[in-house]
Design a protein around this motif. Structure first.
Motif, PDB file in Angstrom:
ATOM      1  N   SER A   2       0.841  -1.186   0.000  1.00 58.37           N
ATOM      2  CA  SER A   2       0.000   0.000   0.000  1.00 58.37           C
ATOM      3  C   SER A   2       0.881   1.242   0.000  1.00 58.37           C
ATOM      4  O   SER A   2       1.987   1.224   0.531  1.00 58.37           O
ATOM      5  CB  SER A   2      -0.895   0.006   1.238  1.00 58.37           C
ATOM      6  OG  SER A   2      -1.704  -1.150   1.265  1.00 58.37           O
ATOM      7  N   ILE A   3       0.367   2.318  -0.597  1.00 62.05           N
ATOM      8  CA  ILE A   3       1.137   3.554  -0.712  1.00 62.05           C
ATOM      9  C   ILE A   3       0.250   4.742  -0.355  1.00 62.05           C
ATOM     10  O   ILE A   3      -0.904   4.816  -0.788  1.00 62.05           O
ATOM     11  CB  ILE A   3       1.670   3.734  -2.157  1.00 62.05           C
ATOM     12  CG1 ILE A   3       2.613   2.599  -2.524  1.00 62.05           C
ATOM     13  CG2 ILE A   3       2.359   5.085  -2.321  1.00 62.05           C
ATOM     14  CD1 ILE A   3       2.989   2.558  -3.991  1.00 62.05           C
ATOM     15  N   LEU A   4       0.802   5.672   0.425  1.00 55.74           N
ATOM     16  CA  LEU A   4       0.135   6.942   0.724  1.00 55.74           C
ATOM     17  C   LEU A   4       1.054   8.035   0.218  1.00 55.74           C
ATOM     18  O   LEU A   4       2.212   8.116   0.613  1.00 55.74           O
ATOM     19  CB  LEU A   4      -0.100   7.104   2.229  1.00 55.74           C
ATOM     20  CG  LEU A   4      -0.853   8.370   2.637  1.00 55.74           C
ATOM     21  CD1 LEU A   4      -2.310   8.297   2.173  1.00 55.74           C
ATOM     22  CD2 LEU A   4      -0.788   8.552   4.146  1.00 55.74           C
ATOM     23  N   LYS A   5       0.524   8.871  -0.671  1.00 60.38           N
ATOM     24  CA  LYS A   5       1.361   9.890  -1.315  1.00 60.38           C
ATOM     25  C   LYS A   5       0.688  11.252  -1.209  1.00 60.38           C
ATOM     26  O   LYS A   5      -0.466  11.424  -1.597  1.00 60.38           O
ATOM     27  CB  LYS A   5       1.548   9.514  -2.782  1.00 60.38           C
ATOM     28  CG  LYS A   5       2.387  10.483  -3.571  1.00 60.38           C
ATOM     29  CD  LYS A   5       2.513  10.013  -5.016  1.00 60.38           C
ATOM     30  CE  LYS A   5       3.332  10.972  -5.835  1.00 60.38           C
ATOM     31  NZ  LYS A   5       3.377  10.590  -7.237  1.00 60.38           N
ATOM     32  N   PHE A   6       1.442  12.223  -0.716  1.00 65.12           N
ATOM     33  CA  PHE A   6       0.989  13.606  -0.666  1.00 65.12           C
ATOM     34  C   PHE A   6       1.559  14.306  -1.888  1.00 65.12           C
ATOM     35  O   PHE A   6       2.767  14.348  -2.075  1.00 65.12           O
ATOM     36  CB  PHE A   6       1.489  14.304   0.603  1.00 65.12           C
ATOM     37  CG  PHE A   6       0.778  13.878   1.851  1.00 65.12           C
ATOM     38  CD1 PHE A   6      -0.147  14.709   2.447  1.00 65.12           C
ATOM     39  CD2 PHE A   6       1.037  12.642   2.426  1.00 65.12           C
ATOM     40  CE1 PHE A   6      -0.805  14.318   3.600  1.00 65.12           C
ATOM     41  CE2 PHE A   6       0.387  12.242   3.577  1.00 65.12           C
ATOM     42  CZ  PHE A   6      -0.538  13.078   4.168  1.00 65.12           C
ATOM     43  N   GLU A   7       0.687  14.844  -2.722  1.00 68.05           N
ATOM     44  CA  GLU A   7       1.125  15.569  -3.922  1.00 68.05           C
ATOM     45  C   GLU A   7       1.342  17.024  -3.549  1.00 68.05           C
ATOM     46  O   GLU A   7       0.423  17.685  -3.066  1.00 68.05           O
ATOM     47  CB  GLU A   7       0.059  15.495  -5.018  1.00 68.05           C
ATOM     48  CG  GLU A   7       0.114  14.265  -5.868  1.00 68.05           C
ATOM     49  CD  GLU A   7       1.356  14.215  -6.746  1.00 68.05           C
ATOM     50  OE1 GLU A   7       1.888  15.260  -7.141  1.00 68.05           O
ATOM     51  OE2 GLU A   7       1.781  13.095  -7.033  1.00 68.05           O
ATOM     52  N   ASN A   8       2.530  17.521  -3.788  1.00 69.84           N
ATOM     53  CA  ASN A   8       2.786  18.919  -3.458  1.00 69.84           C
ATOM     54  C   ASN A   8       2.561  19.841  -4.642  1.00 69.84           C
ATOM     55  O   ASN A   8       2.815  21.028  -4.560  1.00 69.84           O
ATOM     56  CB  ASN A   8       4.199  19.090  -2.908  1.00 69.84           C
ATOM     57  CG  ASN A   8       5.256  18.626  -3.880  1.00 69.84           C
ATOM     58  OD1 ASN A   8       4.937  18.190  -4.981  1.00 69.84           O
ATOM     59  ND2 ASN A   8       6.510  18.698  -3.480  1.00 69.84           N
ATOM     60  N   ARG A   9       2.078  19.290  -5.740  1.00 72.24           N
ATOM     61  CA  ARG A   9       1.774  20.121  -6.910  1.00 72.24           C
ATOM     62  C   ARG A   9       0.255  20.181  -7.084  1.00 72.24           C
ATOM     63  O   ARG A   9      -0.439  19.237  -6.752  1.00 72.24           O
ATOM     64  CB  ARG A   9       2.376  19.505  -8.176  1.00 72.24           C
ATOM     65  CG  ARG A   9       3.877  19.335  -8.122  1.00 72.24           C
ATOM     66  CD  ARG A   9       4.379  18.505  -9.284  1.00 72.24           C
ATOM     67  NE  ARG A   9       3.957  17.126  -9.096  1.00 72.24           N
ATOM     68  CZ  ARG A   9       3.434  16.363 -10.052  1.00 72.24           C
ATOM     69  NH1 ARG A   9       3.279  16.812 -11.267  1.00 72.24           N
ATOM     70  NH2 ARG A   9       3.074  15.122  -9.791  1.00 72.24           N
ATOM     71  N   THR A  10      -0.227  21.259  -7.609  1.00 78.43           N
ATOM     72  CA  THR A  10      -1.647  21.379  -7.940  1.00 78.43           C
ATOM     73  C   THR A  10      -1.758  21.927  -9.364  1.00 78.43           C
ATOM     74  O   THR A  10      -2.161  23.076  -9.559  1.00 78.43           O
ATOM     75  CB  THR A  10      -2.388  22.289  -6.940  1.00 78.43           C
ATOM     76  OG1 THR A  10      -1.721  23.545  -6.884  1.00 78.43           O
ATOM     77  CG2 THR A  10      -2.454  21.672  -5.562  1.00 78.43           C
ATOM     78  N   PRO A  11      -1.394  21.102 -10.347  1.00 79.04           N
ATOM     79  CA  PRO A  11      -1.386  21.612 -11.722  1.00 79.04           C
ATOM     80  C   PRO A  11      -2.783  21.836 -12.303  1.00 79.04           C
ATOM     81  O   PRO A  11      -2.928  22.559 -13.278  1.00 79.04           O
ATOM     82  CB  PRO A  11      -0.650  20.524 -12.492  1.00 79.04           C
ATOM     83  CG  PRO A  11      -0.880  19.278 -11.703  1.00 79.04           C
ATOM     84  CD  PRO A  11      -0.964  19.719 -10.261  1.00 79.04           C
ATOM     85  N   ARG A  12      -3.782  21.251 -11.693  1.00 80.09           N
ATOM     86  CA  ARG A  12      -5.146  21.400 -12.197  1.00 80.09           C
ATOM     87  C   ARG A  12      -5.919  22.393 -11.331  1.00 80.09           C
ATOM     88  O   ARG A  12      -5.680  22.518 -10.148  1.00 80.09           O
ATOM     89  CB  ARG A  12      -5.867  20.052 -12.148  1.00 80.09           C
ATOM     90  CG  ARG A  12      -5.267  18.998 -13.025  1.00 80.09           C
ATOM     91  CD  ARG A  12      -6.068  17.705 -12.891  1.00 80.09           C
ATOM     92  NE  ARG A  12      -5.634  16.723 -13.859  1.00 80.09           N
ATOM     93  CZ  ARG A  12      -5.157  15.533 -13.557  1.00 80.09           C
ATOM     94  NH1 ARG A  12      -5.057  15.153 -12.303  1.00 80.09           N
ATOM     95  NH2 ARG A  12      -4.785  14.697 -14.501  1.00 80.09           N
ATOM     96  N   SER A  13      -6.898  23.010 -11.952  1.00 79.03           N
ATOM     97  CA  SER A  13      -7.819  23.853 -11.188  1.00 79.03           C
ATOM     98  C   SER A  13      -8.709  22.939 -10.342  1.00 79.03           C
ATOM     99  O   SER A  13      -8.729  21.720 -10.533  1.00 79.03           O
ATOM    100  CB  SER A  13      -8.685  24.671 -12.149  1.00 79.03           C
ATOM    101  OG  SER A  13      -9.546  23.793 -12.872  1.00 79.03           O
ATOM    102  N   LEU A  14      -9.452  23.533  -9.421  1.00 78.67           N
ATOM    103  CA  LEU A  14     -10.411  22.752  -8.632  1.00 78.67           C
ATOM    104  C   LEU A  14     -11.354  21.972  -9.548  1.00 78.67           C
ATOM    105  O   LEU A  14     -11.589  20.779  -9.352  1.00 78.67           O
ATOM    106  CB  LEU A  14     -11.244  23.669  -7.732  1.00 78.67           C
ATOM    107  CG  LEU A  14     -10.718  23.994  -6.358  1.00 78.67           C
ATOM    108  CD1 LEU A  14     -11.595  25.049  -5.704  1.00 78.67           C
ATOM    109  CD2 LEU A  14     -10.643  22.771  -5.479  1.00 78.67           C
TER     110      LEU A  14
END
Length: 163
Positions: A2-14
């Motif tokens: 299992s993997i838990l990943k926090f993405e520090n990028r927000t390339p997409r709009s909401l």
């Protein structure tokens, strides 16, 4: 594993992130959920909170991804339940969260979480705890369902975090 990943990028709009999360090729509405938010209106509700406190925000959400081990063999409603409990762990304060289980690729069942960067009290998101802390909390949930814990890599050491 299992993997838990926090993405520090927000390339997409909401809106674009929402559209990606609810894509019919990846999930369906039975496997979309919200905490502190109504899923069909998630974008409008998150934008409302953001507009009340901030006119313009660079990163409107935090994305977190939880991937199940490839051998997960549970009913999809149990998978959704597990994802919901993980969503509860990710919320450290009064914040809106949208979750969507992507299951149509059976070898890669995972859940996307979109967490509003602005709390309903106007607070900006700050990661209060270490990633290890969150992984330990998620492993407690995984152990309840007899699932493989999250593997952790720290420096030169690699290990499973005990629940």
């Amino acid at each position: 594993m299992s993997i838990l990943k926090f993405e520090n990028r927000t390339p997409r709009s909401l809106q674009a992130m929402y559209d990606y999360m609810i894509d019919n090729n990846k999930t369906d509405r039975d496997y979309i959920f919200g905490i502190g938010i109504n899923p069909p209106y998630a974008v409008a509700e998150m934008q409302f909170v953001q507009n009340v406190y901030y006119a313009n925000i660079l990163h409107p959400y935090l994305q977190v991804i939880f991937s199940f081990d490839s051998n997960v063999n549970y009913d999809m409603m149990i998978i959704k339940e597990i994802c919901y409990h993980i969503g509860e762990v990710l919320l450290i304060d009064e914040r809106q969260l949208l979750g969507a289980v992507h299951y149509k690729n059976e070898r890669n069942i995972h859940c996307h979480y979109m967490i509003n960067s602005i709390g309903i009290d106007g607070s900006l998101y700050k990661q209060k705890y270490s990633v290890r802390y969150y992984k330990e909390k998620v492993n407690v949930i995984l152990s309840r369902y007899n699932l493989t814990p999250i593997y952790y890599n720290e420096g030169n050491s690699q290990f499973y975090i005990s629940a």
